[in-house]
Design a protein around this motif. Structure first.
Motif, PDB file in Angstrom:
ATOM      1  N   GLY A 174       0.795  -1.218   0.000  1.00  0.00           N
ATOM      2  CA  GLY A 174       0.000   0.000   0.000  1.00  0.00           C
ATOM      3  C   GLY A 174       0.825   1.264   0.000  1.00  0.00           C
ATOM      4  O   GLY A 174       1.460   1.621  -0.998  1.00  0.00           O
ATOM      5  N   ALA A 175       0.841   1.948   1.148  1.00  0.00           N
ATOM      6  CA  ALA A 175       1.435   3.285   1.224  1.00  0.00           C
ATOM      7  C   ALA A 175       2.941   3.285   0.958  1.00  0.00           C
ATOM      8  O   ALA A 175       3.465   4.229   0.358  1.00  0.00           O
ATOM      9  CB  ALA A 175       1.138   3.904   2.589  1.00  0.00           C
ATOM     10  N   TRP A 176       3.655   2.236   1.405  1.00  0.00           N
ATOM     11  CA  TRP A 176       5.108   2.222   1.157  1.00  0.00           C
ATOM     12  C   TRP A 176       5.402   2.000  -0.332  1.00  0.00           C
ATOM     13  O   TRP A 176       6.324   2.603  -0.885  1.00  0.00           O
ATOM     14  CB  TRP A 176       5.783   1.139   1.997  1.00  0.00           C
ATOM     15  CG  TRP A 176       7.271   1.353   2.090  1.00  0.00           C
ATOM     16  CD1 TRP A 176       8.237   0.685   1.396  1.00  0.00           C
ATOM     17  CD2 TRP A 176       7.956   2.319   2.893  1.00  0.00           C
ATOM     18  NE1 TRP A 176       9.485   1.172   1.728  1.00  0.00           N
ATOM     19  CE2 TRP A 176       9.338   2.171   2.648  1.00  0.00           C
ATOM     20  CE3 TRP A 176       7.528   3.288   3.807  1.00  0.00           C
ATOM     21  CZ2 TRP A 176      10.294   2.967   3.270  1.00  0.00           C
ATOM     22  CZ3 TRP A 176       8.484   4.077   4.436  1.00  0.00           C
ATOM     23  CH2 TRP A 176       9.845   3.914   4.170  1.00  0.00           C
ATOM     24  N   ARG A 177       4.604   1.179  -0.984  1.00  0.00           N
ATOM     25  CA  ARG A 177       4.758   0.988  -2.426  1.00  0.00           C
ATOM     26  C   ARG A 177       4.508   2.300  -3.163  1.00  0.00           C
ATOM     27  O   ARG A 177       5.241   2.649  -4.099  1.00  0.00           O
ATOM     28  CB  ARG A 177       3.800  -0.091  -2.935  1.00  0.00           C
ATOM     29  CG  ARG A 177       3.893  -0.335  -4.441  1.00  0.00           C
ATOM     30  CD  ARG A 177       2.748  -1.206  -4.946  1.00  0.00           C
ATOM     31  NE  ARG A 177       1.452  -0.582  -4.703  1.00  0.00           N
ATOM     32  CZ  ARG A 177       0.947   0.384  -5.471  1.00  0.00           C
ATOM     33  NH1 ARG A 177       1.622   0.839  -6.518  1.00  0.00           N
ATOM     34  NH2 ARG A 177      -0.233   0.889  -5.195  1.00  0.00           N
ATOM     35  N   ILE A 178       3.489   3.029  -2.734  1.00  0.00           N
ATOM     36  CA  ILE A 178       3.189   4.321  -3.365  1.00  0.00           C
ATOM     37  C   ILE A 178       4.346   5.294  -3.161  1.00  0.00           C
ATOM     38  O   ILE A 178       4.728   6.029  -4.079  1.00  0.00           O
ATOM     39  CB  ILE A 178       1.882   4.901  -2.800  1.00  0.00           C
ATOM     40  CG1 ILE A 178       0.696   4.041  -3.237  1.00  0.00           C
ATOM     41  CG2 ILE A 178       1.682   6.350  -3.251  1.00  0.00           C
ATOM     42  CD1 ILE A 178      -0.618   4.405  -2.576  1.00  0.00           C
ATOM     43  N   GLU A 182       5.730   6.226  -6.652  1.00  0.00           N
ATOM     44  CA  GLU A 182       5.123   7.473  -7.108  1.00  0.00           C
ATOM     45  C   GLU A 182       5.747   8.712  -6.449  1.00  0.00           C
ATOM     46  O   GLU A 182       6.083   9.676  -7.143  1.00  0.00           O
ATOM     47  CB  GLU A 182       3.612   7.444  -6.842  1.00  0.00           C
ATOM     48  CG  GLU A 182       2.886   6.318  -7.577  1.00  0.00           C
ATOM     49  CD  GLU A 182       1.397   6.282  -7.291  1.00  0.00           C
ATOM     50  OE1 GLU A 182       0.859   7.320  -6.811  1.00  0.00           O
ATOM     51  OE2 GLU A 182       0.758   5.237  -7.542  1.00  0.00           O
ATOM     52  N   THR A 183       5.897   8.666  -5.124  1.00  0.00           N
ATOM     53  CA  THR A 183       6.422   9.842  -4.425  1.00  0.00           C
ATOM     54  C   THR A 183       7.895  10.086  -4.740  1.00  0.00           C
ATOM     55  O   THR A 183       8.311  11.217  -5.006  1.00  0.00           O
ATOM     56  CB  THR A 183       6.238   9.688  -2.908  1.00  0.00           C
ATOM     57  OG1 THR A 183       4.856   9.416  -2.626  1.00  0.00           O
ATOM     58  CG2 THR A 183       6.662  10.960  -2.181  1.00  0.00           C
ATOM     59  N   MET A 184       8.708   9.025  -4.720  1.00  0.00           N
ATOM     60  CA  MET A 184      10.137   9.189  -4.996  1.00  0.00           C
ATOM     61  C   MET A 184      10.405   9.795  -6.371  1.00  0.00           C
ATOM     62  O   MET A 184      11.213  10.729  -6.497  1.00  0.00           O
ATOM     63  CB  MET A 184      10.872   7.864  -4.838  1.00  0.00           C
ATOM     64  CG  MET A 184      11.387   7.600  -3.439  1.00  0.00           C
ATOM     65  SD  MET A 184      12.668   8.771  -2.900  1.00  0.00           S
ATOM     66  CE  MET A 184      14.005   8.362  -4.010  1.00  0.00           C
ATOM     67  N   GLY A 243      12.638  12.925   3.931  1.00  0.00           N
ATOM     68  CA  GLY A 243      12.557  11.634   4.601  1.00  0.00           C
ATOM     69  C   GLY A 243      11.138  11.115   4.649  1.00  0.00           C
ATOM     70  O   GLY A 243      10.174  11.828   4.354  1.00  0.00           O
ATOM     71  N   ALA A 244      11.013   9.853   5.033  1.00  0.00           N
ATOM     72  CA  ALA A 244       9.708   9.210   5.201  1.00  0.00           C
ATOM     73  C   ALA A 244       9.851   8.126   6.254  1.00  0.00           C
ATOM     74  O   ALA A 244      10.918   7.526   6.403  1.00  0.00           O
ATOM     75  CB  ALA A 244       9.220   8.615   3.887  1.00  0.00           C
ATOM     76  N   ILE A 245       8.762   7.875   6.986  1.00  0.00           N
ATOM     77  CA  ILE A 245       8.787   6.842   8.013  1.00  0.00           C
ATOM     78  C   ILE A 245       7.389   6.254   8.156  1.00  0.00           C
ATOM     79  O   ILE A 245       6.380   6.942   7.922  1.00  0.00           O
ATOM     80  CB  ILE A 245       9.286   7.413   9.365  1.00  0.00           C
ATOM     81  CG1 ILE A 245       9.580   6.283  10.351  1.00  0.00           C
ATOM     82  CG2 ILE A 245       8.314   8.443   9.937  1.00  0.00           C
ATOM     83  CD1 ILE A 245      10.358   6.730  11.573  1.00  0.00           C
ATOM     84  N   ASN A 253      -1.195   1.396   7.268  1.00  0.00           N
ATOM     85  CA  ASN A 253      -0.948   1.634   5.852  1.00  0.00           C
ATOM     86  C   ASN A 253      -0.770   3.128   5.624  1.00  0.00           C
ATOM     87  O   ASN A 253      -1.445   3.730   4.796  1.00  0.00           O
ATOM     88  CB  ASN A 253      -2.098   1.082   5.007  1.00  0.00           C
ATOM     89  CG  ASN A 253      -1.813   1.160   3.522  1.00  0.00           C
ATOM     90  OD1 ASN A 253      -0.660   1.180   3.091  1.00  0.00           O
ATOM     91  ND2 ASN A 253      -2.866   1.231   2.725  1.00  0.00           N
ATOM     92  N   GLN A 254       0.144   3.709   6.391  1.00  0.00           N
ATOM     93  CA  GLN A 254       0.357   5.154   6.319  1.00  0.00           C
ATOM     94  C   GLN A 254       1.849   5.475   6.381  1.00  0.00           C
ATOM     95  O   GLN A 254       2.574   4.947   7.223  1.00  0.00           O
ATOM     96  CB  GLN A 254      -0.364   5.869   7.464  1.00  0.00           C
ATOM     97  CG  GLN A 254      -0.226   7.381   7.431  1.00  0.00           C
ATOM     98  CD  GLN A 254      -1.039   8.040   8.527  1.00  0.00           C
ATOM     99  OE1 GLN A 254      -1.812   7.395   9.234  1.00  0.00           O
ATOM    100  NE2 GLN A 254      -0.859   9.350   8.690  1.00  0.00           N
TER     101      GLN A 254
END
Length: 286
Positions: A174-178, A182-184, A243-245, A253-254
């Motif tokens: 979910g969110a980590w795949r996105i 997509e985000t990177m 960064g992201a965590i 899923n966040q």
């Protein structure tokens, strides 16, 4: 006689210099770290292994590995997505079994045949395939994702279990795949070189392998190209970092996006240490 001696010394030095499990990232695999500087040693576990991930005659990325928890602390790489396929096999690290074994990652079956050893021997200091079978609501989560690598060989190299943690299935799909897919690409737009460090905060254990409480990632963007007579040096001017965590528990899923400074402070608290530093000078202009 002197010439022969010099050749022997040179050969010895070359063997040492190309070792995969290395003593320091300050002198080996430096190309995967911004300003050739790894994170400070605060993140180094007591039973650490520094791995220059070696596949098909090249180093592909770098991993700080915890031999006790049997998960990577972090993997460092250059973000350079390209076309290619995923590996059908999972690899392990021969030099975590015996420092005299060859440096290239390989499958368990191949290593067992070559060195006449068992899976138990392989698994003393690292995860093996059996550790990830029959997991409930957990996937084999890449720290260095195959999708962030440029070609088949580089993508397949990410399928080493020294680059894998048990990751919440909902988060991984979910969110980590996105974030990865997509985000990177959005955040790395206009970057000539993007250095990435992705890690995991250890928590509870799942059998022999630790299940992290959090997954995190940090990136350093460099822009500008300097041309020389030989070629070019891409990404010489650090312009931004991010960064992201995410919590790696339950049905979470966040992903929380944050600046580098806030991520480093959060990691300092989660690891129970002082002043985590992921990029030299916070990836600022030097």
């Amino acid at each position: 006689m002197l010439g022969l001696l010099l050749l022997q010394v040179l050969a010895s030095c070359l063997c040492l210099g190309h070792s995969e499990v290395v003593t320091s990232f300050k002198t080996a695999c430096t190309q995967f770290f911004y300003a050739q500087t790894p994170p400070n040693d605060i993140l180094r576990p007591k039973n650490a292994a520094r791995i220059c991930q070696f596949y098909e005659n090249n180093h592909r990325f770098a991993t700080m590995y915890d031999k006790t928890q049997r998960i990577p602390v972090y993997s460092a790489y250059i973000y350079k997505p390209g076309r290619g396929s995923r590996s059908d096999s999972w690899f392990v690290e021969p030099q975590l079994i015996n420092k005299d074994y060859r440096k290239a990652m390989d499958t368990e079956d191949s290593i067992k045949r070559e060195y006449k050893i068992s899976s138990d021997d392989i698994g003393q200091n690292q995860a093996i395939d059996h550790d990830y079978r029959n997991l409930v609501d957990l996937d084999r989560g890449h720290l260095c994702p195959s999708g962030h690598q440029p070609d088949d060989d580089s993508k397949w190299a990410t399928f080493t279990l020294t680059n894998i943690v048990p990751q919440n299935s909902s988060l991984n799909h979910g969110a980590w795949r996105i974030y990865e897919e997509e985000t990177m690409p959005q955040k790395a737009r206009n970057c000539d070189t993007t250095y990435v460090i992705t890690g995991a905060v250890p928590a509870s254990t799942n059998g022999r392998v630790n299940v992290p409480s959090h997954i995190w990632s940090a990136a350093c963007c460099l822009e500008g190209t300097i041309w020389s007579a030989a070629c070019c040096l891409e990404g010489t001017n650090p312009t931004r970092a991010w960064g992201a965590i995410a919590k790696n528990e339950g049905n979470n899923n966040q992903v929380t996006e944050l600046n580098l400074g806030r991520l480093e402070k959060k990691l300092s608290k989660l690891y129970g240490v002082k002043d985590v530093t992921l990029f030299k000078n916070s990836c600022s202009q030097q």
